[in-house]
Design an enzyme around this catalytic site. Structure first.
Site, PDB file in Angstrom:
ATOM      1  N   LYS A 105       0.853  -1.183   0.000  1.00 49.12           N
ATOM      2  CA  LYS A 105       0.000   0.000   0.000  1.00 49.12           C
ATOM      3  C   LYS A 105       0.896   1.242   0.000  1.00 49.12           C
ATOM      4  CE  LYS A 105      -3.959   1.870   2.642  1.00 49.12           C
ATOM      5  NZ  LYS A 105      -4.814   1.623   3.828  1.00 49.12           N
ATOM      6  N   SER A 180      -9.388   1.209   2.926  1.00 52.59           N
ATOM      7  CA  SER A 180      -8.636   2.007   1.966  1.00 52.59           C
ATOM      8  C   SER A 180      -7.523   1.227   1.255  1.00 52.59           C
ATOM      9  CB  SER A 180      -8.005   3.217   2.677  1.00 52.59           C
ATOM     10  OG  SER A 180      -7.115   2.792   3.710  1.00 52.59           O
ATOM     11  N   SER A 204      -9.671  -0.705   7.217  1.00 51.59           N
ATOM     12  CA  SER A 204      -9.051  -0.590   5.902  1.00 51.59           C
ATOM     13  C   SER A 204      -8.216  -1.761   5.409  1.00 51.59           C
ATOM     14  CB  SER A 204      -8.217   0.691   5.834  1.00 51.59           C
ATOM     15  OG  SER A 204      -9.052   1.819   5.882  1.00 51.59           O
TER      16      SER A 204
END
Length: 517
Positions: A105, A180, A204
């Site tokens: 990420k 996310s 997330s």
């Protein structure tokens, strides 16, 4: 940004330092133990494996279904693969993650790739050193394949950013992948990488795991170092792996867990052998609480509820004792309204982080907000609230919320003790992941682990009914939550459930390439 992506892809496709050999090894749905065995049997080289993933990224990320999961490719990945192949050929020992191609990420600091949080306001921001866990992954033998798109600054749940645009759900291209950490989830579920990492301030890691038929691990707050991770909340942030299989999630967690002198919390508890803990019979005789307050009761919740009831039945058939738990104080809406502290902490922790990035285009949250280079539809409200506080940590309500967190932890602990249960389960999302036309993924339950710091693992629980846009249905994930530092037990329970059900199926939008069939 697209030019940069194309140049990196050209480097990945051109850097053929060793010939690609014919192999019968199939990367789709392969586990980490399977690829390690293939290396030992000389059926696979690291170069072959990395090249195959790059080929799949080229076919499916910006072409074909245009999943848009990848933000920045690592142009040196094949060169690193060649070094690992050479070392192995000369008798070098295999690390625990030897040539495991992972995606990160884009809030994990990397020395060789920018770390932007998906925001145009931080485009080209370059950390001076790897995040602590990134260094651990590299030392274990993992290859960083790419940085993934994310919901900008990890502040919402539909994985759209000003730098990367909208990532699509691989199972239904009309829907978001949650967020996310949606870019990582889509890359892993579509077999564009072996495994990946995410961050979880409220939902997330587990929201995109739920929406992508993956295993997502939010560990006990403090188990994994947050050193070098772009922050949201010092109270609620956690990081962890996303993987297609529990064994892979355990292997990733094993490699990422170590005491970090710069993060004292990581020394508070000994790290366990998560792989050795896996037991296909772990559910037998275990008392599992079903937290009914986290189930929805509206028509839009019915599809998830149906999947969950089948999953609960499967746990019972695997030998678990299921107990319905009545604890209305643990409802997600109440906890979000009364406990969440993100808006109070974000400016302070983010400003400290930005001060460590020498070339950061913006040095404060105030500057980011004033510059306007962010996804306004999803972030405007949160950023406006965050900058409204001169010092959010001095707000009276902030201290009240921290006190509520302590009471919630005590209550959850008591509920588990009073009912003599090993773990609690509930749907991570009360309703299916939302279409790309919506700005927020509503009805999520990740807040319970977030405000208590208890560990939770999301596992594939099944699919909704197939539709024209979702030929397999839309994935639904089940959270398995336990007491602090019980990751080994939770992984074992998750593994037992996985082996009893085999609910995971790979998406039809990213099938094997012709060269792989």
């Amino acid at each position: 940004m697209m030019k940069k992506y194309i140049l990196a892809m050209a480097a990945c496709l051109a850097a053929v330092a060793t010939p690609v050999l014919a192999t019968d090894f199939k990367v789709e749905e392969a586990t980490i133990p399977e690829i390690e065995q293939a290396f030992r049997d000389h059926r696979l080289t690291c170069h072959q494996l990395v090249q195959t993933y790059f080929d799949r990224i080229a076919a499916y990320d910006k072409q074909g279904p245009k999943l848009n999961a990848i933000l920045t490719l690592n142009g040196s990945a094949l060169a690193t693969a060649d070094l690992l192949d050479t070392s192995f050929a000369h008798g070098g020992k295999l690390g625990p993650l030897h040539c495991v191609p992972v995606v990160l990420k884009d809030n994990y600091n990397t020395t060789d790739l920018p770390t932007t949080g998906g925001s145009l306001s931080l485009e080209f921001a370059q950390p001076g050193k790897d995040a602590f866990v990134v260094a651990l992954l590299r030392s274990a033998g993992a290859i960083i394949l790419a940085k993934t798109n994310m919901h900008e600054f990890a502040l919402a749940g539909t994985t759209v950013s000003s730098l990367g645009g909208q990532t699509l759900n691989a199972y239904d291209l009309t829907r978001t992948p949650g967020g996310s950490s949606g870019g990582t989830a889509v890359a892993v579920t579509s077999n564009l990488a072996m495994a990946g990492t995410g961050s979880d301030t409220v939902n997330s890691i587990r929201s995109p795991a739920s929406a992508s038929a993956l295993v997502g691990v939010r560990p006990t707050h403090g188990l994994l170092s947050l050193n070098g991770i772009m922050p949201v909340s010092s109270t609620q942030d956690a990081i962890g792996p996303l993987a297609r299989h529990v064994v892979d999630a355990a292997a990733m967690l094993q490699a990422m867990a170590a005491a970090d002198p710069a993060d004292p919390q990581t020394a508070e508890h000994p790290h366990q052998d998560y792989l050795a803990a896996l037991d296909a019979d772990a559910l037998k005789g275990k008392r599992i609480g079903v937290l009914r307050v986290l189930f929805g009761s509206k028509p839009e919740h019915s599809e998830v509820n149906e999947v969950m009831e089948r999953a609960i039945s499967a746990m019972r058939q695997a030998g678990a004792v299921l107990i319905d738990i009545d604890a209305p104080e643990l409802g997600a809406d109440q906890l979000i309204a009364q406990n969440d502290v993100q808006k109070y902490e974000f400016k302070a922790v983010m400003d400290r982080y930005l001060a460590t990035i020498p070339n950061a285009p913006a040095k404060t949250v105030d500057a980011i907000y004033a510059g306007g280079h962010y996804n306004h539809p999803t972030l405007e409200g949160f950023l406006k609230s965050a900058v409204s506080f001169k010092d959010g940590l001095s707000e009276a309500d902030y201290e009240v919320r921290l006190d509520r967190d302590a009471k919630t932890r005590a209550l959850l602990d008591k509920v588990m003790d009073d009912n003599h249960i090993d773990a609690v389960v509930y749907p991570l999302q009360k309703r299916l992941v939302v279409p790309v036309t919506e700005l927020n993924q509503a009805d999520r339950n990740g807040i319970l682990a977030s405000v208590t710091g208890f560990p939770a693992i999301t596992v594939p629980a099944g699919f909704s009914a197939p539709t024209k846009t979702a030929p397999l249905g839309v994935p639904v994930g089940m959270d398995i939550l336990g007491k602090p530092w019980s990751e080994a037990k939770l992984l074992s329970l998750a593994y037992s459930f996985e082996q009893a059900t085999h609910f995971r199926r790979s998406p039809e939008s990213a099938p094997p390439l012709p060269s792989e069939k």
